[in-house]
Design a protein around this motif. Structure first.
Motif, PDB file in Angstrom:
ATOM      1  N   SER A  87      -2.590   1.920  -4.497  1.00  0.00           N
ATOM      2  CA  SER A  87      -3.397   2.746  -3.595  1.00  0.00           C
ATOM      3  C   SER A  87      -3.936   1.945  -2.420  1.00  0.00           C
ATOM      4  O   SER A  87      -4.315   2.496  -1.401  1.00  0.00           O
ATOM      5  CB  SER A  87      -4.562   3.386  -4.356  1.00  0.00           C
ATOM      6  OG  SER A  87      -5.377   2.387  -4.930  1.00  0.00           O
ATOM      7  N   ASP A  88      -3.968   0.627  -2.559  1.00  0.00           N
ATOM      8  CA  ASP A  88      -4.462  -0.238  -1.500  1.00  0.00           C
ATOM      9  C   ASP A  88      -3.888  -1.630  -1.725  1.00  0.00           C
ATOM     10  O   ASP A  88      -3.026  -1.825  -2.585  1.00  0.00           O
ATOM     11  CB  ASP A  88      -5.999  -0.256  -1.495  1.00  0.00           C
ATOM     12  CG  ASP A  88      -6.574  -0.485  -0.093  1.00  0.00           C
ATOM     13  OD1 ASP A  88      -5.899  -1.168   0.706  1.00  0.00           O
ATOM     14  OD2 ASP A  88      -7.656   0.025   0.199  1.00  0.00           O
TER      15      ASP A  88
ATOM     16  N   LYS B  91       0.827  -1.200   0.000  1.00  0.00           N
ATOM     17  CA  LYS B  91       0.000   0.000   0.000  1.00  0.00           C
ATOM     18  C   LYS B  91       0.866   1.256   0.000  1.00  0.00           C
ATOM     19  O   LYS B  91       1.757   1.419   0.817  1.00  0.00           O
ATOM     20  CB  LYS B  91      -0.923  -0.002   1.207  1.00  0.00           C
ATOM     21  CG  LYS B  91      -1.975   1.105   1.182  1.00  0.00           C
ATOM     22  CD  LYS B  91      -2.956   0.959   2.333  1.00  0.00           C
ATOM     23  CE  LYS B  91      -4.007   2.060   2.290  1.00  0.00           C
ATOM     24  NZ  LYS B  91      -4.972   1.943   3.404  1.00  0.00           N
ATOM     25  N   GLY B  92       0.587   2.145  -0.952  1.00  0.00           N
ATOM     26  CA  GLY B  92       1.326   3.386  -1.068  1.00  0.00           C
ATOM     27  C   GLY B  92       2.606   3.275  -1.876  1.00  0.00           C
ATOM     28  O   GLY B  92       3.328   4.263  -2.036  1.00  0.00           O
TER      29      GLY B  92
ATOM     30  N   MET C 131       1.942  10.272  -6.958  1.00  0.00           N
ATOM     31  CA  MET C 131       1.769   8.827  -7.060  1.00  0.00           C
ATOM     32  C   MET C 131       3.110   8.092  -7.079  1.00  0.00           C
ATOM     33  O   MET C 131       3.154   6.893  -7.338  1.00  0.00           O
ATOM     34  CB  MET C 131       0.957   8.483  -8.313  1.00  0.00           C
ATOM     35  CG  MET C 131      -0.450   9.028  -8.288  1.00  0.00           C
ATOM     36  SD  MET C 131      -1.413   8.609  -9.758  1.00  0.00           S
ATOM     37  CE  MET C 131      -1.754   6.881  -9.456  1.00  0.00           C
TER      38      MET C 131
ATOM     39  N   TYR D 151       0.889   2.433  -9.336  1.00  0.00           N
ATOM     40  CA  TYR D 151       0.798   2.925  -7.955  1.00  0.00           C
ATOM     41  C   TYR D 151      -0.176   2.042  -7.189  1.00  0.00           C
ATOM     42  O   TYR D 151      -1.282   1.746  -7.661  1.00  0.00           O
ATOM     43  CB  TYR D 151       0.314   4.372  -7.934  1.00  0.00           C
ATOM     44  CG  TYR D 151       0.058   4.908  -6.537  1.00  0.00           C
ATOM     45  CD1 TYR D 151       1.116   5.239  -5.704  1.00  0.00           C
ATOM     46  CD2 TYR D 151      -1.237   5.070  -6.059  1.00  0.00           C
ATOM     47  CE1 TYR D 151       0.893   5.724  -4.424  1.00  0.00           C
ATOM     48  CE2 TYR D 151      -1.475   5.556  -4.779  1.00  0.00           C
ATOM     49  CZ  TYR D 151      -0.404   5.878  -3.970  1.00  0.00           C
ATOM     50  OH  TYR D 151      -0.639   6.344  -2.701  1.00  0.00           O
TER      51      TYR D 151
ATOM     52  N   ASN E   3      -1.042   5.385   4.905  1.00  0.00           N
ATOM     53  CA  ASN E   3      -1.695   4.111   4.598  1.00  0.00           C
ATOM     54  C   ASN E   3      -2.428   3.531   5.798  1.00  0.00           C
ATOM     55  O   ASN E   3      -2.826   2.368   5.795  1.00  0.00           O
ATOM     56  CB  ASN E   3      -0.657   3.097   4.106  1.00  0.00           C
ATOM     57  CG  ASN E   3       0.398   2.792   5.163  1.00  0.00           C
ATOM     58  OD1 ASN E   3       0.586   3.565   6.093  1.00  0.00           O
ATOM     59  ND2 ASN E   3       1.091   1.676   5.022  1.00  0.00           N
TER      60      ASN E   3
END
Length: 534
Positions: free
Chosen positions: A128-129, A105-106, A168, A126, A424
């Motif tokens: 994101s989760d 994540k991140g 990002m 990227y 996160n």
């Protein structure tokens, strides 16, 4: 320390360790310390598995995972650019990422593959989760140069800017970077398929890596090992397990260890989170025929004399082989005061897997001659509980400062900082020893060694907690403070106020058996935060 969120044993979500000295004498001492630390945290056996020759010559290289993944790279500071070459044992897609905290994540990730026609495909993604990383369609900052497949391996050369100024992306900072990698078994059809267990992470100072020596450099040297003895790993999610050892008897006079290697049982790579090696206090006494071992909390009083002298630490993502500088060595036996040592293992067993046995440990290589200086270890940071660490969620930067007064080292003062990013996280992160919790711990290696110079830790004073929570802090209501923190509904305004609380709270400082109160942390000139420049 959270996998999703270490260090130099400030592993995990700590991006930066700022260290300051407040006297000119200490400034010299610290430059020496830092020089040694950089040497110690980057040693590794220079083993490469890939049968494919790299496309060019690189300044740095490392084996990310034996017979699976190798990485080469060169940094061009003037161009603000880094060029990578990643080799992985697959003919599917391969990926390399820079993670803010060790997890997916991140993370900023480059994904590539070579198709059946020999064409290289590369994507800037990227995470994101904890889902398939999305393609960054705003700007593509991971740029493929060339690639090929051979002998079941894929090799791709690519580059990116050290700092892209892209929200990002994750900057490749000076200091320790958390590198993640993964691969699939086939080329993507549509989107990339799930990697399952084909992934890993490493902590690498990408801008200041030192190519390590081959392990064969030490193969002709004498060595000794301290290892677990086929011990049963308890069926708990988190266990600290200790075993005491007597100093090697075969060295009647002092010798110097010039390198050491962490030995993680290959069957337990998924269980061993970190290990700590202690030199017990010289006053420690044990029955040599019945040296203590077992779950730490069940033997804490018996083992207490061994927790005063942290000597070395290894954590997930760390380098297994460490070589000391040529002018210094770790003293062993002879007139060295410590007669016993202790190995502490942190087992992370979230699946509660039964019947696992472990033989992990550490090996010390003994030099043929004594060196000029004895090596010592010194530790700073905070104590490991909620009174020292309570980090709000969704913070891009949260500072936790520690300070050690001149009484600790008879003249020098030390200030250290842990910097956390919790973008996160949606809940508060508390200090603690579990993998889901955090620590703020800095260990430095220095020489020449000084007696009675071990550790100095801080925590927010009970009066400070009383002022902010309106609860008098006592041993009996400690859990009440923890519950109060866990129930806070965090907002950006409240998180900013929490940072001010940490900046201004009075502290307790513990060192050499002394507990000292500081009404406020001393002020010092902060290190500048560089603005993003492309």
């Amino acid at each position: 320390m959270s996998h999703e969120s270490y260090i130099v044993r400030v592993y995990a979500i700590i991006f930066r360790i700022d260290i300051y000295a407040t006297t000119s004498r200490c400034a010299v001492t610290f430059r020496t310390m830092l020089f040694i630390v950089l040497l110690l945290i980057i040693g590794d056996a220079l083993a490469i598995s890939s049968p494919i020759q790299p496309f060019t010559t690189y300044r740095y290289s490392t084996e990310l995972e034996p017979d699976i993944a190798d990485l080469w790279w060169t940094v061009d500071i003037d161009a603000n650019e880094i060029t990578f070459e990643l080799h992985m044992k697959t003919t599917g897609w391969i990926a390399l990422g820079i993670s803010p905290g060790g997890g997916m994540k991140g993370a900023d990730i480059g994904v590539g593959w070579v198709d059946n026609m020999g064409k290289v495909h590369f994507q800037d993604r990227y995470a994101s989760d904890f889902t398939v990383p999305i393609i960054d369609n705003t700007t593509s900052n991971w740029l493929a140069q060339r690639g090929r497949e051979s002998d079941g391996w894929t090799a791709i050369q690519f580059k990116r800017l050290l700092d892209t100024c892209d929200p990002m992306d994750v900057s490749i900072i000076s200091g320790t970077n958390i590198v993640i990698y993964a691969y699939g078994l086939t080329d993507p059809v549509g989107d990339i398929n799930y990697h399952q267990g084909r992934r890993g992470s490493r902590m690498i100072p990408l801008q200041s890596y030192a190519n390590p020596p081959l392990e064969k450099k030490f193969t002709d040297l004498d060595y000794f090992e301290f290892r677990m003895n086929n011990d049963v790993v308890p069926v708990n999610d988190t266990t600290y397990y200790c075993r005491v050892f007597k100093a090697p008897a075969e060295y009647p006079i002092k010798r110097h260890a010039i390198a050491h290697k962490t030995l993680i049982d290959p069957n337990n790579i998924d269980l061993v989170h970190h290990l700590v090696f202690f030199a017990c206090d010289p006053t420690a006494k044990f029955d040599d025929n019945n040296l203590p071992y077992g779950v730490r909390d069940e033997h804490y009083r018996e083992l207490s004399a061994c927790f005063t002298g942290t000597s070395t630490i290894w954590a997930v993502g760390g380098e297994p082989l460490v070589e000391f500088p040529e002018e210094a060595g770790y003293p062993v036996s002879g007139d060295f005061a410590s007669r016993y040592y202790m190995l502490e293992m942190h087992y992370n067993n979230p699946k509660l897997t039964p019947n696992r046995r472990d033989n992990s440990g550490i090996r010390f290589y003994i030099g043929e001659e004594l060196r000029q200086y004895d090596i010592g270890y010194i530790s700073f940071g905070t104590v490991v509980n909620t009174l020292a660490l309570a980090i709000p969620p969704n913070m891009e930067r949260f500072n936790v400062d520690s300070y050690c007064p001149s009484g600790f080292s008879k003249g020098d003062e030390f200030a250290t900082r842990c910097v956390y990013n919790t973008m996160n996280k949606n809940t508060v992160t508390l200090g603690g020893e579990r993998t889901t919790e955090e620590m703020c711990f800095h260990q430095l290696t220095y020489y020449p060694r000084q007696d009675n110079l071990g550790a100095c830790f801080t925590l927010n004073h009970p009066d400070a907690w009383h002022a902010i929570s309106n609860r008098a802090l006592t041993t009996s209501n400690y859990t009440e403070i923890v519950d109060w923190i866990n129930k806070i509904e965090w907002t950006p305004t409240l998180a900013a106020q929490w940072q001010e609380f940490y900046n201004n709270a009075s502290r307790l400082v513990n060192y050499n058996g002394i507990s000292e109160t500081l009404d406020v942390l001393p002020k010092y000139k902060d290190l500048p935060i560089k603005a993003c420049q492309t």
